[in-house]
Design a protein around this motif. Sequence first.
Motif, PDB file in Angstrom:
ATOM      1  N   ARG A  57      26.180 -37.387 -18.841  1.00 29.38           N
ATOM      2  CA  ARG A  57      25.995 -36.738 -17.535  1.00 29.38           C
ATOM      3  C   ARG A  57      26.345 -37.692 -16.397  1.00 29.38           C
ATOM      4  NH1 ARG A  57      21.196 -34.859 -19.898  1.00 29.38           N
ATOM      5  NH2 ARG A  57      20.054 -36.434 -18.727  1.00 29.38           N
ATOM      6  N   ASN A  58      25.925 -38.947 -16.527  1.00 27.13           N
ATOM      7  CA  ASN A  58      26.209 -39.949 -15.509  1.00 27.13           C
ATOM      8  C   ASN A  58      27.714 -40.154 -15.365  1.00 27.13           C
ATOM      9  OD1 ASN A  58      25.663 -42.255 -13.715  1.00 27.13           O
ATOM     10  ND2 ASN A  58      26.351 -43.469 -15.436  1.00 27.13           N
ATOM     11  N   LEU A  59      28.416 -40.380 -16.466  1.00 25.19           N
ATOM     12  CA  LEU A  59      29.854 -40.629 -16.416  1.00 25.19           C
ATOM     13  C   LEU A  59      30.620 -39.389 -15.973  1.00 25.19           C
ATOM     14  CD1 LEU A  59      30.301 -42.754 -19.646  1.00 25.19           C
ATOM     15  CD2 LEU A  59      30.348 -43.556 -17.281  1.00 25.19           C
ATOM     16  N   TYR A  60      30.236 -38.226 -16.473  1.00 29.68           N
ATOM     17  CA  TYR A  60      30.915 -36.987 -16.118  1.00 29.68           C
ATOM     18  C   TYR A  60      30.748 -36.702 -14.625  1.00 29.68           C
ATOM     19  CZ  TYR A  60      32.567 -32.213 -16.203  1.00 29.68           C
ATOM     20  OH  TYR A  60      33.266 -31.066 -15.958  1.00 29.68           O
ATOM     21  N   GLY A  61      29.545 -36.905 -14.104  1.00 23.72           N
ATOM     22  CA  GLY A  61      29.302 -36.686 -12.681  1.00 23.72           C
ATOM     23  C   GLY A  61      30.139 -37.600 -11.807  1.00 23.72           C
ATOM     24  N   ARG A  62      30.229 -38.862 -12.199  1.00 23.52           N
ATOM     25  CA  ARG A  62      31.036 -39.817 -11.437  1.00 23.52           C
ATOM     26  C   ARG A  62      32.511 -39.455 -11.521  1.00 23.52           C
ATOM     27  NH1 ARG A  62      28.719 -45.057 -14.006  1.00 23.52           N
ATOM     28  NH2 ARG A  62      30.704 -45.912 -13.373  1.00 23.52           N
ATOM     29  N   ALA A  63      32.973 -39.069 -12.713  1.00 23.79           N
ATOM     30  CA  ALA A  63      34.376 -38.681 -12.888  1.00 23.79           C
ATOM     31  C   ALA A  63      34.695 -37.449 -12.038  1.00 23.79           C
ATOM     32  CB  ALA A  63      34.668 -38.407 -14.360  1.00 23.79           C
ATOM     33  N   ARG A  64      33.789 -36.508 -11.982  1.00 25.88           N
ATOM     34  CA  ARG A  64      33.991 -35.298 -11.184  1.00 25.88           C
ATOM     35  C   ARG A  64      34.101 -35.643  -9.700  1.00 25.88           C
ATOM     36  NH1 ARG A  64      33.476 -29.578 -11.540  1.00 25.88           N
ATOM     37  NH2 ARG A  64      34.303 -28.981  -9.513  1.00 25.88           N
ATOM     38  N   GLN A  65      33.241 -36.529  -9.214  1.00 26.24           N
ATOM     39  CA  GLN A  65      33.307 -36.937  -7.808  1.00 26.24           C
ATOM     40  C   GLN A  65      34.639 -37.607  -7.490  1.00 26.24           C
ATOM     41  OE1 GLN A  65      29.867 -39.431  -7.431  1.00 26.24           O
ATOM     42  NE2 GLN A  65      28.500 -37.734  -6.981  1.00 26.24           N
ATOM     43  N   ILE A  66      35.114 -38.451  -8.393  1.00 26.16           N
ATOM     44  CA  ILE A  66      36.396 -39.132  -8.185  1.00 26.16           C
ATOM     45  C   ILE A  66      37.534 -38.118  -8.206  1.00 26.16           C
ATOM     46  CG2 ILE A  66      38.048 -40.745  -9.220  1.00 26.16           C
ATOM     47  CD1 ILE A  66      35.548 -42.392 -10.102  1.00 26.16           C
ATOM     48  N   ALA A  67      37.501 -37.169  -9.145  1.00 30.28           N
ATOM     49  CA  ALA A  67      38.546 -36.139  -9.215  1.00 30.28           C
ATOM     50  C   ALA A  67      38.550 -35.291  -7.944  1.00 30.28           C
ATOM     51  CB  ALA A  67      38.338 -35.264 -10.450  1.00 30.28           C
ATOM     52  N   ASP A  68      37.376 -34.938  -7.429  1.00 33.05           N
ATOM     53  CA  ASP A  68      37.287 -34.157  -6.193  1.00 33.05           C
ATOM     54  C   ASP A  68      37.902 -34.930  -5.019  1.00 33.05           C
ATOM     55  OD1 ASP A  68      36.016 -32.137  -7.589  1.00 33.05           O
ATOM     56  OD2 ASP A  68      34.016 -32.592  -6.785  1.00 33.05           O
ATOM     57  N   ARG A  69      37.581 -36.213  -4.924  1.00 34.19           N
ATOM     58  CA  ARG A  69      38.150 -37.034  -3.844  1.00 34.19           C
ATOM     59  C   ARG A  69      39.659 -37.165  -3.997  1.00 34.19           C
ATOM     60  NH1 ARG A  69      34.463 -41.899  -4.518  1.00 34.19           N
ATOM     61  NH2 ARG A  69      36.396 -43.022  -4.206  1.00 34.19           N
ATOM     62  N   ALA A  70      40.153 -37.337  -5.236  1.00 35.53           N
ATOM     63  CA  ALA A  70      41.591 -37.457  -5.478  1.00 35.53           C
ATOM     64  C   ALA A  70      42.308 -36.181  -5.038  1.00 35.53           C
ATOM     65  CB  ALA A  70      41.866 -37.741  -6.950  1.00 35.53           C
ATOM     66  N   TYR A  71      41.715 -35.027  -5.304  1.00 32.26           N
ATOM     67  CA  TYR A  71      42.311 -33.765  -4.891  1.00 32.26           C
ATOM     68  C   TYR A  71      42.417 -33.708  -3.364  1.00 32.26           C
ATOM     69  CZ  TYR A  71      43.012 -28.832  -4.000  1.00 32.26           C
ATOM     70  OH  TYR A  71      43.508 -27.651  -3.541  1.00 32.26           O
ATOM     71  N   VAL A  72      41.348 -34.081  -2.666  1.00 27.27           N
ATOM     72  CA  VAL A  72      41.359 -34.063  -1.201  1.00 27.27           C
ATOM     73  C   VAL A  72      42.406 -35.035  -0.664  1.00 27.27           C
ATOM     74  CG1 VAL A  72      40.017 -34.606   0.868  1.00 27.27           C
ATOM     75  CG2 VAL A  72      38.993 -33.248  -0.971  1.00 27.27           C
TER      76      VAL A  72
END
Length: 87
Positions: A57-72
């Motif tokens: 959950r910790n790694l997935y959450g961090r990866a999701r935040q990074i992916a969201d920022r990369a998209y923006v």
Amino acid sequence: MMVKEICRLTGYRDEFIRVMGRRLLMEFGWPVGTSNDLDTPGLYLMQSEDERKRTFRNLYGRARQIADRAYVVNEIRLIDPKEWEVL
């Protein structure tokens, strides 16, 4: 164990400890977990399914935040430096 505590005990820098934790997991197959929880931050050897799930959950959450920022970053309108004073 908190990374800061490992640094204090070993004399190694923060980034070195984190890199070694990743290497132990990725290259050597050690079950090194990571947590950003306020009550249990740091690195540890996973010993239960609950610890595995918490690390996931910790790694997935961090990866999701990074992916969201990369998209923006990919979609954001670039600003001419002449317009900066307006900001």
